[in-house]
Design a protein around this motif. Structure first.
Motif, PDB file in Angstrom:
ATOM      1  N   ALA A  14      48.075 -23.508  12.052  1.00  0.00           N
ATOM      2  CA  ALA A  14      48.793 -24.314  13.040  1.00  0.00           C
ATOM      3  C   ALA A  14      49.346 -23.415  14.137  1.00  0.00           C
ATOM      4  N   ARG A  65      47.516 -30.170  25.411  1.00  0.00           N
ATOM      5  CA  ARG A  65      47.114 -29.114  24.476  1.00  0.00           C
ATOM      6  C   ARG A  65      45.616 -28.810  24.571  1.00  0.00           C
ATOM      7  N   SER A  83      47.506 -24.813  20.622  1.00  0.00           N
ATOM      8  CA  SER A  83      48.628 -25.370  19.850  1.00  0.00           C
ATOM      9  C   SER A  83      48.135 -26.365  18.810  1.00  0.00           C
ATOM     10  N   LYS A  85      47.365 -28.484  15.539  1.00  0.00           N
ATOM     11  CA  LYS A  85      48.217 -29.044  14.504  1.00  0.00           C
ATOM     12  C   LYS A  85      47.352 -29.458  13.311  1.00  0.00           C
ATOM     13  N   GLU A  87      47.132 -32.219  11.949  1.00  0.00           N
ATOM     14  CA  GLU A  87      46.552 -33.543  12.204  1.00  0.00           C
ATOM     15  C   GLU A  87      45.350 -33.496  13.138  1.00  0.00           C
ATOM     16  N   ASP A  88      45.043 -32.331  13.686  1.00  0.00           N
ATOM     17  CA  ASP A  88      43.819 -32.176  14.488  1.00  0.00           C
ATOM     18  C   ASP A  88      42.595 -31.913  13.606  1.00  0.00           C
ATOM     19  N   SER A 125      48.642 -25.672   7.729  1.00  0.00           N
ATOM     20  CA  SER A 125      50.060 -25.538   8.096  1.00  0.00           C
ATOM     21  C   SER A 125      50.651 -24.245   7.563  1.00  0.00           C
TER      22      SER A 125
END
Length: 125
Positions: A14, A65, A83, A85, A87-88, A125
């Motif tokens: 992340a 982003r 950047s 995340k 969830e990407d 993460s």
């Protein structure tokens, strides 16, 4: 007939960055091109699209982003992802469809008739 080949996916933590590439064979000068993604159990969704006069649209979740661009000399579409995340995380697909002139590209995946094989992006993460 246009063919699309994606590359550049991978695993990243992340906050990291990746750049996806979509090399096209055939004439893409008058097409909408874009990136879609699909996570397990979810529908395929638009990430970013770009039409033949460089009108760009982004999903709200990636605005600011991600950046979509195209090198016409190389006939290659890019997606710079910063950047990142968790969830990407998804399979990312390059797509091409009929051009829209001065109108924006459609956002629904069924409007696009040419697809690449996909490249996996995993963000931890």
């Amino acid at each position: 007939q246009v063919q699309l080949v994606e590359s550049g996916g991978g695993s990243v933590q992340a906050g990291g960055s990746l750049r996806l590439s979509c090399e096209a064979s055939g004439n893409t000068a008058s097409t909408c091109m874009g990136w879609f993604r699909q996570a397990p159990g979810k529908e395929r969704e638009r990430v970013a699209t770009r039409n033949e006069v460089s009108l760009r649209d982004y999903a709200d979740s990636v605005q600011g982003r991600f950046t979509i661009s195209k090198d016409n000399a190389k006939n290659t579409l890019y997606l710079q992802m910063n950047s990142l995340k968790p969830e990407d995380t998804a399979m990312y697909y390059c797509a091409a469809g009929p051009g829209t002139g001065w109108s924006r590209c459609p956002g629904r995946s069924y409007e696009y008739n040419i697809w690449g094989q996909g490249t996996q992006v995993t963000v931890s993460s």
